[in-house]
Each structure stands twice: as structure tokens, then as C-alpha cells.
Scaffold this motif. Structure first.
Motif, PDB file in Angstrom:
ATOM      1  N   UNK A  14       6.343 -17.230   0.765  1.00  0.00           N
ATOM      2  CA  UNK A  14       5.596 -15.993   0.934  1.00  0.00           C
ATOM      3  C   UNK A  14       4.451 -15.930  -0.062  1.00  0.00           C
ATOM      4  N   UNK A  15       3.550 -14.983   0.182  1.00  0.00           N
ATOM      5  CA  UNK A  15       2.434 -14.742  -0.736  1.00  0.00           C
ATOM      6  C   UNK A  15       2.222 -13.246  -0.889  1.00  0.00           C
ATOM      7  N   UNK A  16       1.599 -12.880  -2.015  1.00  0.00           N
ATOM      8  CA  UNK A  16       1.311 -11.476  -2.310  1.00  0.00           C
ATOM      9  C   UNK A  16       0.037 -11.416  -3.146  1.00  0.00           C
ATOM     10  N   UNK A  23       0.014  -3.358  -5.141  1.00  0.00           N
ATOM     11  CA  UNK A  23       0.334  -4.374  -4.142  1.00  0.00           C
ATOM     12  C   UNK A  23      -0.510  -4.099  -2.902  1.00  0.00           C
ATOM     13  N   UNK A  24      -1.438  -4.997  -2.611  1.00  0.00           N
ATOM     14  CA  UNK A  24      -2.367  -4.813  -1.495  1.00  0.00           C
ATOM     15  C   UNK A  24      -1.821  -5.422  -0.214  1.00  0.00           C
ATOM     16  N   UNK A  25      -1.218  -6.593  -0.319  1.00  0.00           N
ATOM     17  CA  UNK A  25      -0.725  -7.295   0.869  1.00  0.00           C
ATOM     18  C   UNK A  25       0.370  -8.272   0.467  1.00  0.00           C
ATOM     19  N   UNK A  26       1.317  -8.491   1.380  1.00  0.00           N
ATOM     20  CA  UNK A  26       2.370  -9.482   1.167  1.00  0.00           C
ATOM     21  C   UNK A  26       2.902  -9.895   2.536  1.00  0.00           C
ATOM     22  N   UNK A  27       3.220 -11.162   2.681  1.00  0.00           N
ATOM     23  CA  UNK A  27       3.715 -11.651   3.969  1.00  0.00           C
ATOM     24  C   UNK A  27       4.453 -12.964   3.784  1.00  0.00           C
TER      25      UNK A  27
END
Length: 610
Positions: A14-16, A23-27
Motif C-alpha cells: 500500500x501507499x499513503x 492524510x490526503x490519500x491511501x490505497x
């Protein structure tokens, strides 16, 4: 300050991206590659997170990896030496991979990041957190608390399997650890393996199977496999386990203890399997309760944060909550390795960079809605290119049509807003159903999800109605607490029905919402509030207005063996490969009977065990 967190190379890569602590984005990478638990370098997840933040790699001050491969390699070597000559074959299998890739992870990360456009100085901006430091940071720094006890429990990081830290402001101090090979996570995974399920993905099946059994093997586990102390510390008797030296979790001595070899995947489940599941679940809850009680007594703190894979055991979490020692409990919704990307980034921001931390009474995970969303043009393009037939409705008409389908007993694919980060679908990429329908659990399991009939479904409920329907009156937005259905909503079971055993209990309605009520009257609850997910709240409110019931079945939008859908194209493919009858993507609605039958795919014959 812009920081990229990465977890990769073991499972659930995963990345963030965080910007100035937010926290802007994570997937997870699996959502893009469609390979469940994908362990590869998360190229697609990184590209998504950077785009969502409006950044490129040259604007990232630090790239932080979630563990330290040299310490893992040290543990691997020391373990093989300690058990030699046992495990030589496993040693020969593991070493080439370590020497080729994992031992030189910094160089591998540098090269992969350069392939994504990073400049030649990227190596100087690489940081490495320890595995349990990443878990602890993901729990505490994302929590709404200014101070807390932080407990992390998983299989194993570098050496640590269980850790305790004290969080205060922007500081996180590790105070206790239990080391490999003694591990709650690996103990539970050993039983997952023995019961015929996949390690690192089938543990929740053991939890779901447990209520069908009796705790007949607790004494065997506590007397033979585990030395458990009053404070929750423990040691395993390694003569029964093979995970240190072999390619299996358990060995013949373990088999002899329980009287049979491991169940093969897809073999019928027997009452004995259910009793073993019930026993290891009880033991796990006992370990966790002893740990948390001791931590409360030792620290006097009122807040508890949890992370690590064991923190996804929502039955154990419910026991901690009902135990009442801590006033507040917050669990990182991406508690497994994927969440390590979030924790690594937060640890760098607060600990390495010493940035101030301010809490405002809310957690930092934004309901976990941190993944991609799609605009109307993208949706229409993807659906049209797939050959889908769709209509665009107003907000009000869309809600009405969805409620019509639910009341009619249809399974609905629900695709709205940003995709969830972590293992749970929380109303953005969900399959929904009417919980009042007693046949719905079996129908969704066998005809939509193509999985074992015993597996329970979770209720999503309006937060304002939760205390009326369940024995729980605190926020549970991430589906991480189990509680019982309220007594006045239960259905009395006859003497004849109560005498049934195992799977025979499955089809007995136990409440006004039988499709989400497990055989022990429990449910894994998601509370839905208007602020966090307004459209899902609106749908639940409309369903309540029509039926008097503020609850819907909520399960992940995928079928067995595949990740949760990410894009409209993924959703349409799953829709056409399952018996989902209505698909709702933002304001677009698709009826199964209006689709071209030639686009149907037969998932059921190609699925792998999950």
C-alpha cells in the motif's frame, strides 16, 4: 511538508501521502492490479496517492518504508541457526529471494522510485521505520486522543510480535515487547492453517466459524501449546509448530494433539472443526483481555489504541469494550500491513521531523474514504466501453429506486465516492441487502459472493438508532466491534432449535434482522453518521422511512478470491459475473435484466479459495 509512506514485499502492499500531517490519500496495490493481497511494489497506489495530493516525487521530502529488512534478515538467520539442521529446505528456498531482493531493499526502492520519475537524490530522502513502530504510529497518531496506551499485535514484524507504547502529543515511546517466535497472530494463523483456510487472509473465517462450536479444546491449547501469564504475556511451545523452520504452520505433533491432519481447503467442515475454531477464538480473547487489563492497571490511562492484524479480530475488540477498563478505544481501520504505510508516514512527520500534533476530537482517517473517486465523464466512458446499459437519475430518484430494489429482496452493488482504505467496505464499495430477509445471508454467500454459507454479514445502521437495535452505544464507524442484538429485537428460539449443533443452527431466524444476526446473537456493527458518509446515511434513512428498519446488510463489493472493486469497470465486471441484480454507481443505475446477456461471465467456476 509532504511525506510518502510505503508498505510492500510481504502482503497487502500500500501507499499513503500526508501533507503537513493530514492524510490526503491511501490505497492498497491489490485494488489496481486486481491481485488479492498483492505484495508487489505499490506502483499504482503511489501514482494514485501522488495525483490525489497534486504532488510529484520531487515534491516529497521523505519516502518512508514501513519496516527494516536488515532486522528481518537477522531474525531469519538467527532462527535457522537456532533450529538447525531442521529447516534446511526452507532455508534454501528463502535465501535466494533475500539475497536477490529483500536484503538490498533500499536499492530496490530507489530504483522503483526512479522508474516513477524520482530524481537521483531520492535515496537520501528514504527513511525506514520499524514494523511495530509503523503499526503503533498508525493507531496513535491517527487517533483522536492526545494521550493513550498503544497495543499492537500481529504475526511478526522484524522481531516483535506484540508491543506496548505510550503515546503523548507527538511522542510515541515503546515500553514493552514480546518477540518471535512467540506470537498471538502466528498462533491464530496456525489454527487457520490447520482448519484449511489461507494464512494471512482466512483468519476472519475462523472467527466467523467459532460461534458454531463449543470451547472443548481450550484446556489442550492452554496446557500444551501456550504458557499464558496473568498479565497476558505468553510463550508458545515450539515443538508443535513448523513456522520457524518449515513451509507449514503446524507439524505432525500438532496433528496428533488434535487427532487429525489439517483439513484440506474446500473439504466439508465438521463439528470438530467448529469446536477447534471456538477454542482458539476464546483463547485469543483471553490473551487480549489479560493484556489490556494489565496495561490499564499499570498505566491508569483512559484511552487505548490498537493496531496490527490481531486488532481486526472484532469479537475480541468487543470483549475489550465490554470489559470497561478503558473509557475510550480506537482501532486503526487498516490495522494490518497495508496500514503500515500510513503509520510510517505519520511516524516520520511527528517523530523524525518533530512536528506539533493537534487533536480535535476526531480521528484522522476520514472514514477511511481515502481512495479514488470517479467523475461523471469517467463513469460514462468506462461503462460505455464495457458495453453497459445505464441510466442517470436525480439524487432523490436514485435513492427511491435503490430502496425499491432492497425491499424487493434484491442484492445491490453500491459504488459511491472515494474507495475505502483497509479490508472493510464501509458504504463506498459495498454490496447491500435487506437484513429482515431470513434467506439473504445464504443467498449472498452462495449466489453473490460464492463462498461458504456460514460466513456472517455485517449490519450498517444509522448512528442515532444503534442503541435501540444493538447492545452498543458508542461509535463503530469502521466495523471493528462485535456486540449483541438488543434483547427486544431477538426472536425466541424453540427448545428443538436450541438443541441443534453446528451449521444446523444457520437457518434459524434469531432476530428481526436475521440476515445480520449470527448464531450467538452477535453482529459486527458499522455505525453510519450523516457527516462522514452523507449519501449512505440518506439511503439508510430512506430504507428506515419505508420499512421502520434503520439497518442494511453491508458486505464488500467483490466475489471470493478478488479484491474489492476500485473502478466503475471493476464494478460492472463483478455485477455481470455475479447475481447482483442492481448496480448503482454515483447517480448511474444499471438493471441486470437490461444488460446484454453476452457480457455475463461465470465467476463460480474459476474462483480460487480466499
Amino acid at each position: 511538508m509532504n511525506i510518502l509512506g510505503i508498505s510492500a514485499f510481504y502482503h497487502d502492499s500500500a501507499a499513503c501521502v500526508i501533507v503537513d500531517g493530514q492524510i490526503i490519500a491511501a490505497a492498497q496495490e491489490e485494488r489496481f492490479t486486481r491481485k488479492k493481497h498483492d505484495a508487489a511494489f505499490p506502483k499504482n497506489a503511489i501514482e494514485y496517492c501522488l495525483n490525489a495530493a497534486g504532488k510529484n516525487l520531487d515534491q516529497i521530502e521523505y519516502v518512508v518504508f514501513y519496516d527494516k529488512s536488515f532486522l528481518k534478515f537477522e531474525r531469519l538467520l538467527e532462527t535457522y541457526i537456532a533450529f538447525a539442521p531442521r529447516g534446511f529446505q526452507s532455508f534454501l528456498t528463502a535465501m535466494p529471494i533475500w539475497l536477490k531482493e529483500k536484503l538490498f531493499q533500499k536499492l530496490l526502492l530507489r530504483d522503483e522510485l526512479k522508474n516513477l520519475g524520482a530524481d537521483s537524490n531520492i535515496e537520501s530522502r528514504l527513511l525506514f521505520a520499524e514494523h511495530h513502530q509503523s503499526h503503533a504510529a498508525s493507531a496513535f497518531f491517527a487517533s483522536p486522543y492526545e494521550e493513550a496506551v498503544v497495543l499492537t499485535m500481529d504475526g511478526v514484524g522484524e522481531w516483535t510480535t506484540t508491543s506496548v507504547a505510550i503515546g503523548c502529543g507527538n511522542r510515541l515511546e515503546a515500553v514493552k515487547e514480546i518477540h518471535f517466535p512467540h506470537s498471538i497472530g502466528l498462533l491464530y494463523s496456525a489454527f487457520t492453517y490447520y482448519l484449511g483456510f489461507k494464512v494471512n487472509s482466512g483468519e476472519y473465517k475462523v472467527m466467523g466459524l467459532a460461534p458454531y462450536g463449543e470451547t472443548k479444546y481450550v484446556d489442550v491449547i492452554l496446557s500444551k501449546l501456550l504458557d499464558l501469564k496473568a498479565d497476558g504475556s505468553f510463550r508458545l511451545d515450539m515443538q508443535y509448530f513448523d513456522y520457524c523452520t518449515g513451509l507449514k504452520m503446524t507439524n505432525k505433533k500438532f496433528d496428533a494433539l488434535f487427532g487429525d491432519p489439517p483439513r484440506k481447503p474446500e473439504q466439508p467442515l465438521t463439528q470438530k472443526h467448529m469446536d477447534i475454531a471456538a477454542s482458539i477464538q476464546w483463547v485469543t480473547e483471553e490473551i487480549v483481555l489479560r493484556l489490556t487489563r494489565a496495561l490499564f492497571n499499570e498505566t491508569g490511562r483512559k484511552n487505548l489504541c490498537l493496531a496490527g492484524g490481531v486488532a481486526l479480530n472484532c469479537v475480541a475488540n468487543g470483549r475489550i469494550l465490554r470489559d470497561g477498563k478503558f473509557e475510550n478505544i480506537w482501532i486503526q481501520p487498516a490495522a494490518g500491513d497495508a496500514g503500515g504505510a500510513v503509520g510510517a508516514a505519520l511516524a516520520a512527520y511527528y517523530t523524525h521531523c518533530d512536528k506539533p500534533r493537534r487533536t480535535n476530537g476526531k480521528d484522522a482517517m476520514s472514514g477511511t474514504y481515502l481512495g479514488p473517486s470517479y467523475n461523471n465523464g469517467e463513469i460514462e466512458q468506462q461503462l460505455s466501453s464495457a458495453g453497459a446499459r445505464f441510466e442517470r437519475l436525480s439524487d432523490a430518484d436514485l435513492i427511491t429506486a435503490t430502496v425499491d430494489a432492497l425491499v424487493a429482496g434484491k442484492a445491490v452493488g453500491w459504488f459511491q465516492g472515494r474507495m475505502e482504505f483497509g479490508p472493510r467496505a464501509l458504504g463506498a464499495r459495498s454490496i447491500l441487502g435487506d437484513p429482515r430477509n431470513p434467506a439473504m445471508q445464504k443467498t449472498l454467500n452462495l449466489k453473490v459472493k460464492y463462498r461458504e454459507s456460514f460466513r456472517p454479514f455485517a449490519p450498517a445502521i444509522l448512528r442515532e438508532d444503534m442503541a435501540e437495535w444493538f447492545e452498543l452505544d458508542c461509535d463503530s464507524p469502521y466495523m471493528l466491534f462485535v456486540a449483541n442484538v438488543a434483547k427486544d429485537k431477538r426472536t425466541e428460539v424453540t427448545e428443538q432449535e436450541s438443541a441443534l449443533f453446528g451449521i444446523d443452527k444457520l437457518n434459524i431466524p434469531r432476530s428481526e434482522i436475521p440476515a445480520v444476526t449470527h448464531v450467538d446473537y452477535s453482529a459486527r456493527i458499522q455505525s453510519v453518521d450523516r457527516e462522514t458518509n452523507p449519501r449512505f446515511h440518506e439511503l439508510l434513512s430512506a430504507f428506515k422511512a419505508r420499512t421502520g428498519c434503520p439497518v442494511l446488510i453491508n458486505t464488500s463489493f467483490n466475489i471470493r478470491g478478488e479484491p474489492i472493486v476500485c473502478s466503475p469497470k471493476d464494478a460492472f465486471r463483478c455485477f455481470m459475473g455475479s447475481e447482483i441484480e442492481l448496480l448503482v454507481i454515483e447517480n448511474y443505475i444499471l438493471y441486470k435484466e437490461k444488460q446484454d446477456n453476452r457480457l455475463k461471465t461465470n465467476y463460480s467456476t474459476t474462483l480460487e479459495p480466499d
